[in-house]
Write a protein that holds these residues in place. Structure first.
Motif, PDB file in Angstrom:
ATOM      1  N   VAL A 263       8.298   7.816   5.813  1.00 38.78           N
ATOM      2  CA  VAL A 263       7.379   7.330   4.786  1.00 38.78           C
ATOM      3  C   VAL A 263       8.126   6.371   3.869  1.00 38.78           C
ATOM      4  CG1 VAL A 263       5.751   7.932   2.968  1.00 38.78           C
ATOM      5  CG2 VAL A 263       6.145   9.535   4.862  1.00 38.78           C
TER       6      VAL A 263
ATOM      7  N   THR B 155       0.282  12.898  -0.629  1.00 42.00           N
ATOM      8  CA  THR B 155       0.612  11.718  -1.428  1.00 42.00           C
ATOM      9  C   THR B 155       0.289  11.909  -2.909  1.00 42.00           C
ATOM     10  OG1 THR B 155      -1.525  10.767  -0.815  1.00 42.00           O
ATOM     11  CG2 THR B 155       0.364  10.138   0.511  1.00 42.00           C
TER      12      THR B 155
ATOM     13  N   TYR C  22      -2.515   2.335   2.223  1.00 42.51           N
ATOM     14  CA  TYR C  22      -1.542   2.838   3.186  1.00 42.51           C
ATOM     15  C   TYR C  22      -1.823   2.238   4.555  1.00 42.51           C
ATOM     16  CZ  TYR C  22      -5.206   6.132   4.633  1.00 42.51           C
ATOM     17  OH  TYR C  22      -6.371   6.707   5.071  1.00 42.51           O
TER      18      TYR C  22
ATOM     19  N   VAL D 108      -3.223  11.599   2.587  1.00 44.28           N
ATOM     20  CA  VAL D 108      -3.433  10.730   3.746  1.00 44.28           C
ATOM     21  C   VAL D 108      -3.432  11.633   4.968  1.00 44.28           C
ATOM     22  CG1 VAL D 108      -2.462   8.898   5.170  1.00 44.28           C
ATOM     23  CG2 VAL D 108      -2.394   8.698   2.667  1.00 44.28           C
TER      24      VAL D 108
ATOM     25  N   ASP E 173       7.600   3.839   0.481  1.00 43.62           N
ATOM     26  CA  ASP E 173       6.790   3.432  -0.657  1.00 43.62           C
ATOM     27  C   ASP E 173       6.902   1.909  -0.747  1.00 43.62           C
ATOM     28  OD1 ASP E 173       5.652   2.820  -3.104  1.00 43.62           O
ATOM     29  OD2 ASP E 173       6.921   4.188  -4.255  1.00 43.62           O
TER      30      ASP E 173
ATOM     31  N   LEU F  79       4.460   6.071   7.951  1.00 38.82           N
ATOM     32  CA  LEU F  79       3.433   5.779   6.955  1.00 38.82           C
ATOM     33  C   LEU F  79       4.013   4.803   5.942  1.00 38.82           C
ATOM     34  CD1 LEU F  79       0.578   6.573   5.808  1.00 38.82           C
ATOM     35  CD2 LEU F  79       1.814   8.206   4.354  1.00 38.82           C
TER      36      LEU F  79
ATOM     37  N   LEU G  97       3.204   3.270   2.371  1.00 36.70           N
ATOM     38  CA  LEU G  97       2.407   3.852   1.300  1.00 36.70           C
ATOM     39  C   LEU G  97       2.541   3.064   0.001  1.00 36.70           C
ATOM     40  CD1 LEU G  97       0.806   6.402   0.372  1.00 36.70           C
ATOM     41  CD2 LEU G  97       3.026   7.469  -0.061  1.00 36.70           C
ATOM     42  N   SER G  98       1.440   2.926  -0.714  1.00 40.13           N
ATOM     43  CA  SER G  98       1.441   2.429  -2.093  1.00 40.13           C
ATOM     44  C   SER G  98       0.382   3.232  -2.842  1.00 40.13           C
ATOM     45  CB  SER G  98       1.149   0.928  -2.138  1.00 40.13           C
ATOM     46  OG  SER G  98      -0.225   0.678  -1.951  1.00 40.13           O
TER      47      SER G  98
ATOM     48  N   THR H   9      -0.461   2.951   8.859  1.00 44.04           N
ATOM     49  CA  THR H   9       0.307   3.745   9.792  1.00 44.04           C
ATOM     50  C   THR H   9       0.248   3.084  11.163  1.00 44.04           C
ATOM     51  OG1 THR H   9       0.676   5.976  10.657  1.00 44.04           O
ATOM     52  CG2 THR H   9      -1.620   5.276  10.361  1.00 44.04           C
TER      53      THR H   9
END
Length: 106
Positions: free
Chosen positions: A8, A61, A100, A77, A10, A93, A95-96, A102
């Motif tokens: 993951v 998340t 997101y 998520v 960010d 993943l 992510l923000s 994937t």
């Protein structure tokens, strides 16, 4: 049997999402595994004996963003994916707080 890892990132901060809880479930909702991402945002061996069927990854998340002092539009998520062969599966993943993405990694 197939194996599974995840990662993951960010994307808002450009950093790994360390300490994010991820739960792996079977298609019927049974919990198969649960772990936290490491300092690099990875779980290298979440499962090593996946059957050829659908599985669900739940990324917590909301709790992770709250721990960072940020609000998140998506509190969870959920990624459902199909295991079809005896091989390694990697489900990353990106992510923000407000989005997101994937994909199937390697």
């Amino acid at each position: 049997m197939a194996s599974l890892s995840t990662h993951v990132l960010d994307t808002a901060s450009g950093r790994p999402a360390a300490g994010l809880r991820i739960t792996l479930e079977s298609a019927d909702g049974s919990v198969l595994a649960e772990a936290l991402t490491d300092d690099d945002g990875r779980i290298g061996d979440l499962a090593g004996d996946l059957a050829a069927e659908d599985h669900v990854l739940r990324f917590d998340t909301g709790a992770w963003f709250a721990a960072q002092g940020a609000a998140a539009f998506y509190p969870e998520v959920v990624v459902t994916f199909a295991v079809g062969h005896d091989e390694h599966y990697h489900v990353p993943l990106l992510l923000s707080p407000f989005g997101y993405a994937t994909y199937r990694g390697s």
